[in-house]
Each structure stands twice: as C-alpha cells, then as structure tokens.
Design an enzyme around this catalytic site. Structure first.
Site, PDB file in Angstrom:
ATOM      1  NE  ARG A   1      -5.132   3.901   5.503  1.00 23.94           N
ATOM      2  CZ  ARG A   1      -3.955   4.266   5.016  1.00 23.94           C
ATOM      3  NH1 ARG A   1      -2.867   4.015   5.702  1.00 23.94           N
ATOM      4  NH2 ARG A   1      -3.850   4.856   3.862  1.00 23.94           N
TER       5      ARG A   1
ATOM      6  CB  THR B   1      -8.032   9.701  12.327  1.00 25.38           C
ATOM      7  OG1 THR B   1      -8.735   8.530  11.878  1.00 25.38           O
ATOM      8  CG2 THR B   1      -9.048  10.767  12.722  1.00 25.38           C
TER       9      THR B   1
ATOM     10  CG  ASP C   1      -7.260   2.283  -2.303  1.00 23.11           C
ATOM     11  OD1 ASP C   1      -7.584   3.161  -1.504  1.00 23.11           O
ATOM     12  OD2 ASP C   1      -7.760   1.123  -2.276  1.00 23.11           O
TER      13      ASP C   1
ATOM     14  CG  ASP D   1     -10.169   2.498  -4.674  1.00 27.25           C
ATOM     15  OD1 ASP D   1     -11.255   2.050  -4.260  1.00 27.25           O
ATOM     16  OD2 ASP D   1      -9.740   3.621  -4.364  1.00 27.25           O
TER      17      ASP D   1
HETATM   18  C1  PRP Z   1      -6.286  -0.716   3.111  1.00 28.10           C
HETATM   19  C2  PRP Z   1      -5.591  -2.068   3.183  1.00 28.10           C
HETATM   20  C3  PRP Z   1      -5.446  -2.268   4.663  1.00 28.10           C
HETATM   21  C4  PRP Z   1      -5.242  -0.876   5.174  1.00 28.10           C
HETATM   22  C5  PRP Z   1      -3.785  -0.710   5.483  1.00 28.10           C
HETATM   23  O1  PRP Z   1      -7.625  -0.851   3.338  1.00 28.10           O
HETATM   24  O2  PRP Z   1      -6.275  -3.083   2.534  1.00 28.10           O
HETATM   25  O3  PRP Z   1      -6.581  -2.865   5.256  1.00 28.10           O
HETATM   26  O4  PRP Z   1      -5.624   0.020   4.118  1.00 28.10           O
HETATM   27  O5  PRP Z   1      -3.561   0.492   6.065  1.00 28.10           O
HETATM   28  P1  PRP Z   1      -3.027   0.668   7.555  1.00 28.10           P
HETATM   29  O6  PRP Z   1      -1.909  -0.303   7.729  1.00 28.10           O
HETATM   30  O7  PRP Z   1      -2.552   2.099   7.567  1.00 28.10           O
HETATM   31  O8  PRP Z   1      -4.161   0.437   8.486  1.00 28.10           O
HETATM   32  P2  PRP Z   1      -8.629   0.408   3.288  1.00 28.10           P
HETATM   33  O9  PRP Z   1      -8.750   1.016   4.642  1.00 28.10           O
HETATM   34  O10 PRP Z   1      -8.228   1.331   2.172  1.00 28.10           O
HETATM   35  O11 PRP Z   1     -10.020  -0.267   2.995  1.00 28.10           O
HETATM   36  P3  PRP Z   1     -10.511  -1.111   1.716  1.00 28.10           P
HETATM   37  O12 PRP Z   1      -9.754  -2.425   1.722  1.00 28.10           O
HETATM   38  O13 PRP Z   1     -11.956  -1.285   1.988  1.00 28.10           O
HETATM   39  O14 PRP Z   1     -10.227  -0.314   0.487  1.00 28.10           O
HETATM   40  N1  URA Z   2      -3.886   1.020   1.772  1.00 27.29           N
HETATM   41  C1  URA Z   2      -3.667   0.802   0.456  1.00 27.29           C
HETATM   42  O1  URA Z   2      -4.512   0.217  -0.224  1.00 27.29           O
HETATM   43  N2  URA Z   2      -2.511   1.224  -0.070  1.00 27.29           N
HETATM   44  C2  URA Z   2      -1.570   1.856   0.639  1.00 27.29           C
HETATM   45  O2  URA Z   2      -0.505   2.215   0.083  1.00 27.29           O
HETATM   46  C3  URA Z   2      -1.811   2.092   2.006  1.00 27.29           C
HETATM   47  C4  URA Z   2      -2.972   1.642   2.553  1.00 27.29           C
END
Ligand code: PRP
Ligand code: URA
Length: 209
Positions: free
Chosen positions: A104, A108, A200, A203
């Site tokens: 994400r 944006t 997160d 993380d």
């Molecule tokens: C997180 C999560 C989803 C996304 C959800 O991933 O694992 O994929 O956010 O958010 P959304 O519904 O608003 O799209 P992130 O983009 O943080 O990436 P990561 O798993 O690499 O940390």
């Molecule tokens: N992605 C995450 O990992 N946590 C949230 O709460 C939203 C998006």
C-alpha cells in the site's frame, strides 16, 4: 451475491485477542496467525463436495467419503499473507501456492504491484486469497481483479480482521467472491489502519520497524 462469513469459533476469538495484544512478540504472533489460518481453513472448505468410495476396515467393507478431487490454489498477498500459508497447507496439503506482491502506498493508500507468480492452471483451481488485514480493501480487490484477468472464476477471500469499509469495497467490486473473516472491527483511521485492529501485520510477523 457475495456472502460475508464471520468465523467466531471460541478458539479463533481467543487467539485473535492474543494476536491483537501489542505485547505479543513476533514468534508468538507468527504461531498464532498460522493457527488461526488453520482453524479458518476448516470453515472455508466446508462446501467442498464429497464422493463416495469403498473402504475396507480391518473388519468390514463400507461406503466412505472422500473429497472429490478439488484443485485448490492458495494466493497469499505479500508480505503478510505469507504468515497464513503454512496453517492452511496443514489442512489442504495438496494446494498449490501462488504469490501476489502488493504494498500500500503510504500516501495514496492505493495498492502497488511488485510481484506475481501463479500456478499455470490457475483458471481451473478453486482459489483462496489470503491476507491478515482487509483495511481499505484496495489490496484484496486488486489481487482478485488480477486473478480474474488471468481466467480465475472460483475465488474466496480469507482475512483475519476486516474493516467495514474494506468489506464494502470488495463486495462492490467482486460480488461473486465470498469473504471469510474472524472479526469485523470498528473503522479505519486517517492512515488507513484498522481500529482497534492489530497494528501493521507485516511488521509484526517479520519483526520489521
Ligand atoms: C497490508 C496488509 C494488506 C493491506 C491491507 O499490507 O497485509 O495487504 O495492507 O490494506 P488495504 O485493504 O487498505 O489495501 P502492506 O501494504 O502493509 O504490505 P506488507 O504486507 O508488505 O507489510
Ligand atoms: N495493513 C495492516 O497491516 N494493518 C492495518 O490495520 C491496515 C493495513
């Protein structure tokens, strides 16, 4: 018409509470995410058709049930979806695993694709897209669109925690995709985090940040 299934078995609720706790470290967080994914897999596969086979027990022959050869594909959204794969493979060991890399954009909140490797016969498989968090719904909706563009027809979405906003976005974009979640939380904050959520997911799984 897509259905939203809330899988609120006591074991799932208990483990989700532990996952949410900010004092749960990465090792326990990883184990709990895997366990919840396994428990949820039990419900997500409830509609798998059975066929009748003959089995010889040590004392008699009987008609027994066997899953009717369904070809399953697990599609984790990187990174955090990876944490759910092993739990699901424990129950569906013959599933193939395809990866979709999306992150994400912090400004944006739109998903940005950076990786994709899918089973070659993805269009013939029953696909389960997995990601712990359904927040704005942008990542899940984009992953599902991506799979449909490659011919996939039979898709489910499985997440641990969802925001009502994310459920709405996926339902509007993909009315044919059933959504399975362990909890639906209150709302998103301005940074697009689920409140109360778990923070997160990527993380916390991988110990980054
Ligand atoms: C997180 C999560 C989803 C996304 C959800 O991933 O694992 O994929 O956010 O958010 P959304 O519904 O608003 O799209 P992130 O983009 O943080 O990436 P990561 O798993 O690499 O940390
Ligand atoms: N992605 C995450 O990992 N946590 C949230 O709460 C939203 C998006």
């Amino acid at each position: 018409m897509a259905k939203v299934h809330i899988l609120d078995h006591p074991l799932i609720q208990h483990k989700i509470s532990l996952i949410r706790d900010k004092n749960t470290g990465s090792k326990d967080f990883r184990e709990l995410v895997e366990e919840v994914a396994m428990l949820m897999a039990y419900e997500v596969t409830r509609d798998f058709p059975l066929l009748e086979i003959e089995v010889e027990t040590p004392v008699a022959t009987m008609k027994a049930k066997q899953i009717a050869g369904r070809k399953v594909g697990l599609i984790p959204i990187l990174r955090a979806g990876l944490g759910m794969v092993d739990g699901m493979l424990k129950l569906i060991p013959t599933a193939k695993v395809g990866h979709i890399g999306l992150y994400r954009d912090p400004e944006t909140l739109k998903p940005v694709e950076y990786y994709c490797k899918l089973p070659t016969d993805v269009q013939e498989r029953e696909l389960i897209v997995i990601d712990p968090m359904l927040a704005t719904g942008g990542s899940a909706a984009a992953a599902i669109t991506f799979l449909k563009e490659r011919g996939a027809k039979n898709i489910k979405l499985m997440c641990l925690i969802a925001a009502p906003e994310g459920i709405q976005v996926v339902k509007s974009a993909h009315d044919d995709v059933d959504i399975f979640v362990a909890a639906v939380d209150s709302h998103l904050n301005e940074q697009g985090y689920i409140i109360p959520g778990l923070g997160d997911a990527g993380d916390r799984l991988f110990g980054t940040k």
